[in-house]
Design a protein around this motif. Structure first.
Motif, short mmCIF file in Angstrom:
data_model
loop_
_atom_site.label_atom_id
_atom_site.label_comp_id
_atom_site.label_asym_id
_atom_site.label_seq_id
_atom_site.Cartn_x
_atom_site.Cartn_y
_atom_site.Cartn_z
N MET A 36 11.60 81.52 -23.42
CA MET A 36 10.22 81.27 -23.02
C MET A 36 10.09 81.20 -21.50
O MET A 36 9.13 81.72 -20.93
N LYS A 37 11.07 80.58 -20.84
CA LYS A 37 11.04 80.51 -19.38
C LYS A 37 11.13 81.90 -18.76
O LYS A 37 10.43 82.19 -17.79
N GLN A 38 11.96 82.75 -19.33
CA GLN A 38 12.08 84.12 -18.81
C GLN A 38 10.77 84.88 -19.00
O GLN A 38 10.33 85.59 -18.09
N SER A 39 10.13 84.72 -20.15
CA SER A 39 8.84 85.37 -20.40
C SER A 39 7.78 84.86 -19.44
O SER A 39 6.97 85.63 -18.92
N LEU A 40 7.81 83.56 -19.19
CA LEU A 40 6.86 82.96 -18.27
C LEU A 40 7.04 83.51 -16.86
O LEU A 40 6.08 83.84 -16.17
N LYS A 41 8.29 83.66 -16.43
CA LYS A 41 8.56 84.20 -15.09
C LYS A 41 8.02 85.62 -14.95
O LYS A 41 7.43 85.98 -13.94
N ILE A 42 8.22 86.43 -15.98
CA ILE A 42 7.72 87.81 -15.95
C ILE A 42 6.19 87.81 -15.87
O ILE A 42 5.60 88.52 -15.06
N ALA A 43 5.55 87.01 -16.71
CA ALA A 43 4.09 86.94 -16.71
C ALA A 43 3.56 86.44 -15.37
O ALA A 43 2.55 86.92 -14.87
N MET A 44 4.26 85.49 -14.77
CA MET A 44 3.84 84.96 -13.48
C MET A 44 3.86 86.04 -12.41
O MET A 44 2.96 86.12 -11.58
N GLU A 45 4.87 86.89 -12.44
CA GLU A 45 4.98 87.94 -11.44
C GLU A 45 3.84 88.94 -11.56
O GLU A 45 3.40 89.51 -10.58
N VAL A 46 3.36 89.13 -12.76
CA VAL A 46 2.33 90.13 -13.00
C VAL A 46 0.94 89.66 -12.60
O VAL A 46 0.19 90.41 -12.00
N GLY A 47 0.59 88.40 -12.90
CA GLY A 47 -0.81 88.07 -12.77
C GLY A 47 -1.21 86.84 -11.98
O GLY A 47 -2.38 86.49 -11.99
N LEU A 48 -0.29 86.16 -11.32
CA LEU A 48 -0.66 84.92 -10.63
C LEU A 48 -0.64 85.09 -9.11
O LEU A 48 0.11 85.90 -8.59
N THR A 49 -1.44 84.28 -8.45
CA THR A 49 -1.41 84.24 -6.99
C THR A 49 -0.12 83.55 -6.55
O THR A 49 0.53 82.88 -7.36
N GLU A 50 0.21 83.69 -5.28
CA GLU A 50 1.43 83.05 -4.77
C GLU A 50 1.36 81.53 -4.93
O GLU A 50 2.34 80.89 -5.29
N ARG A 51 0.19 80.96 -4.68
CA ARG A 51 0.03 79.51 -4.82
C ARG A 51 0.20 79.07 -6.26
O ARG A 51 0.84 78.06 -6.56
N GLN A 52 -0.39 79.82 -7.19
CA GLN A 52 -0.25 79.49 -8.61
C GLN A 52 1.21 79.58 -9.04
O GLN A 52 1.71 78.71 -9.75
N LYS A 53 1.90 80.61 -8.58
CA LYS A 53 3.33 80.76 -8.90
C LYS A 53 4.12 79.55 -8.40
O LYS A 53 4.95 79.01 -9.12
N LEU A 54 3.85 79.16 -7.17
CA LEU A 54 4.57 78.04 -6.56
C LEU A 54 4.36 76.76 -7.36
O LEU A 54 5.31 76.04 -7.69
N LEU A 55 3.11 76.48 -7.71
CA LEU A 55 2.81 75.24 -8.43
C LEU A 55 3.37 75.25 -9.85
O LEU A 55 3.89 74.24 -10.32
N ILE A 56 3.28 76.39 -10.54
CA ILE A 56 3.85 76.51 -11.88
C ILE A 56 5.36 76.32 -11.82
O ILE A 56 5.96 75.62 -12.65
N GLU A 57 6.00 76.93 -10.82
CA GLU A 57 7.45 76.81 -10.66
C GLU A 57 7.85 75.35 -10.47
O GLU A 57 8.77 74.86 -11.12
N LYS A 58 7.16 74.65 -9.61
CA LYS A 58 7.49 73.25 -9.33
C LYS A 58 7.22 72.37 -10.55
O LYS A 58 8.00 71.47 -10.87
N TYR A 59 6.12 72.63 -11.24
CA TYR A 59 5.73 71.77 -12.36
C TYR A 59 6.60 72.02 -13.60
O TYR A 59 7.15 71.08 -14.18
N TYR A 60 6.73 73.28 -14.01
CA TYR A 60 7.43 73.58 -15.26
C TYR A 60 8.93 73.78 -15.10
O TYR A 60 9.70 73.42 -15.98
N PHE A 61 9.36 74.37 -14.00
CA PHE A 61 10.78 74.68 -13.85
C PHE A 61 11.55 73.60 -13.11
O PHE A 61 12.72 73.38 -13.38
N GLU A 62 10.92 72.94 -12.17
CA GLU A 62 11.59 71.87 -11.44
C GLU A 62 11.28 70.49 -12.02
O GLU A 62 11.90 69.51 -11.64
N GLY A 63 10.28 70.43 -12.91
CA GLY A 63 9.97 69.19 -13.59
C GLY A 63 9.29 68.14 -12.74
O GLY A 63 9.33 66.95 -13.05
#
Length: 98
Positions: A36-63
């Motif tokens: 699921m994390k790998q799928s999320l990373k791929i989806a993030m690359e396709v459709g999110l802004t840089e800020r959205q990617k950063l916040l999702i990364e910190k929230y979901y991947f860094e906890g």
């Protein structure tokens, strides 16, 4: 069905089976989470802004909590929350397209 007396030997075997089963379940869950994390990373690359990617990364991947992210980046917790919410909405749209 035959009743089997619960001896120390039977009890040890039962614990062994239960322990093995829970380990197998944990391995399966870990694999699913990683997929699921790998799928999320791929989806993030396709459709999110840089800020959205950063916040999702910190929230979901860094906890990190939204408060921690806000303090780290110097933005309000509500901004973090809203940005993550919008990112999740975009990801949901992407999921429905794919």
């Amino acid at each position: 069905m035959k009743n089997i007396p619960l001896t120390h030997e039977n009890q040890d075997y039962l614990f062994y089976i239960m322990d093995s089963s829970s380990k197998m379940q944990m391995n399966t869950n870990e694999k699913q989470i990683e997929k699921m994390k790998q799928s999320l990373k791929i989806a993030m690359e396709v459709g999110l802004t840089e800020r959205q990617k950063l916040l999702i990364e910190k929230y979901y991947f860094e906890g990190k909590t939204m408060r921690e992210i806000g303090e780290e980046l110097g933005i309000a917790k509500s901004t973090v929350s809203l940005t993550i919410k919008r990112a999740k909405e975009k990801l949901e749209k992407i999921k429905n397209i794919i």
